[in-house]
Design a protein around this motif. Structure first.
Motif: not given
Length: 367
Positions: A12, A15, A19, A122-123, A127, A129, A163-165, A184, A360
């Motif tokens: 995390q 990630a 983000a 940020y997921g 990353g 969601y 903001h997600f990868i 990433l 993604n």
């Protein structure tokens, strides 16, 4: 503009920094509270601190054992308690809270501490969601471990943005933006170059001259006090899952920080019984680093690397080029999980497969 990252684990943290970078931003501090056996929390937090300085030079944070939150969650904290906790975190005021999901109890507590801060997600993991009503959360111990913590004081508040990868298979109920996979990858390579030299040298020697793949487990029998699957049944489920695959001659096994020594021993025995050499990642430091970082320190890239997993780790690994085999499958679930666990696990695997198919989106040109 003060920004605080809530950091429940090492993945995390990566990630969150990615983000932030996608928006040209940096964090001021992080607050780490990853679950690990009590005697390993200090070691876990020390490795997270090392990663933080590599990802963003000068970044420091606090480490608060998750067990301590049990005395705070589920009630409104007094003004004095809030002040003391803010002092321990290291920021009296925060303008932006960067949270993995935005709805977990600890995250809601942070929103109590900093009520004027914007909440940006940020997921989970690297990353991804994860919605508040995701089926994956029903088994992960949140319902059983945290049931007594929920109260009006911790009722989830909506996030302000994200903001997600990896976008998962659902649209967030708030404005969101994709984070480039390249961000990433850059940070994963940065960390790969910072791994303990001797530990990686030993691991390279272990994997040299072998045709090998990776087995990634999940916390299953450990969750909800074994209500979904017993330890014996979990080991048998892995054995049957692997028996159905075309396996390399060796499997690298990275234990989860919460895996017990008993589980690890039984799992390595099951792997060996299939005629496959188990290569257990034993180093105490490497155990806390994301598996993607470790693999990128061993290989120039992950293209075609066989990975066998039953967890959401499949999503970033596939995006990075690994050949991922995901999920026990309906037959094994029916044979090994309890009646209570069967329906939930089937839904979990369906959701994981959808995540793997979606990837993604536009931010990952390989999918």
């Amino acid at each position: 503009m003060r920004r605080l990252i809530d950091c429940p684990g090492s993945a995390q943290l990566v990630a969150a920094i990615a983000a932030l970078r996608s928006q040209g931003l940096q964090a001021d501090r992080y607050c780490f509270s990853g679950w690990a056996p009590r005697d390993r929390f200090a070691a876990f937090s020390a490795e997270v601190a090392r990663m933080a300085t590599q990802l963003q030079p000068g970044l420091t944070g606090s480490a608060i054992a998750p067990e301590r939150f049990t005395s705070w969650l589920g009630r409104s904290l007094s003004a004095l308690e809030q002040q003391q906790l803010r002092q321990e975190i290291g920021l009296e005021t925060v303008d932006e809270l960067w949270l993995a999901t935005g709805w977990r109890p600890k995250e809601q507590l942070l929103r109590q501490l900093y009520p004027t801060a914007r909440c940006l997600c940020y997921g989970d993991g690297l990353g991804v969601y994860v919605a508040a009503d995701s089926v994956l959360q029903q088994r992960r111990g949140w319902r059983s471990r945290l049931r007594s913590w929920w109260s009006p004081a911790t009722k989830p508040l909506p996030a302000d943005g994200g903001h997600f990868i990896f976008s998962g298979d659902r649209q967030p109920p708030f404005p969101s933006q994709p984070v480039p996979l390249s961000d990433l990858e850059d940070y994963l390579h940065t960390l790969a170059n910072a791994l303990p030299t001797q530990a990686i040298a030993s691991l390279r020697q272990l994997t040299a001259q072998r045709e090998w793949g990776v087995l990634l487990t999940a916390n299953l029998s450990e969750q909800a006090d074994g209500a979904y699957i017993s330890l014996t049944a979990e080991i048998e489920a892995y054995r049957q899952f692997l028996a159905d695959q075309s396996l390399p001659s060796a499997l690298l096994l990275k234990p989860h920080p919460r895996d017990s020594a008993t589980k690890l021993q039984q799992l390595t025995t099951a792997i060996a019984d299939l005629g496959v050499e188990p290569l257990v990642l034993q180093d105490s430091q490497l155990a806390f680093w994301p598996i993607e970082v470790i693999l990128l320190s061993l290989l120039p890239d992950l293209q075609g690397l066989p990975v066998f997993t039953v967890s959401s780790a499949a999503v970033p690994l596939q995006a990075l080029g690994a050949d991922v085999q995901l999920g026990f499958g309906a037959a094994i679930v029916r044979r090994q999980f309890t009646r209570k666990g069967q329906r939930l696990r089937r839904h979990e695997e369906q959701q994981l497969q959808r995540w793997l198919q979606v990837g993604n989106g536009a931010s990952n040109p390989r999918l």
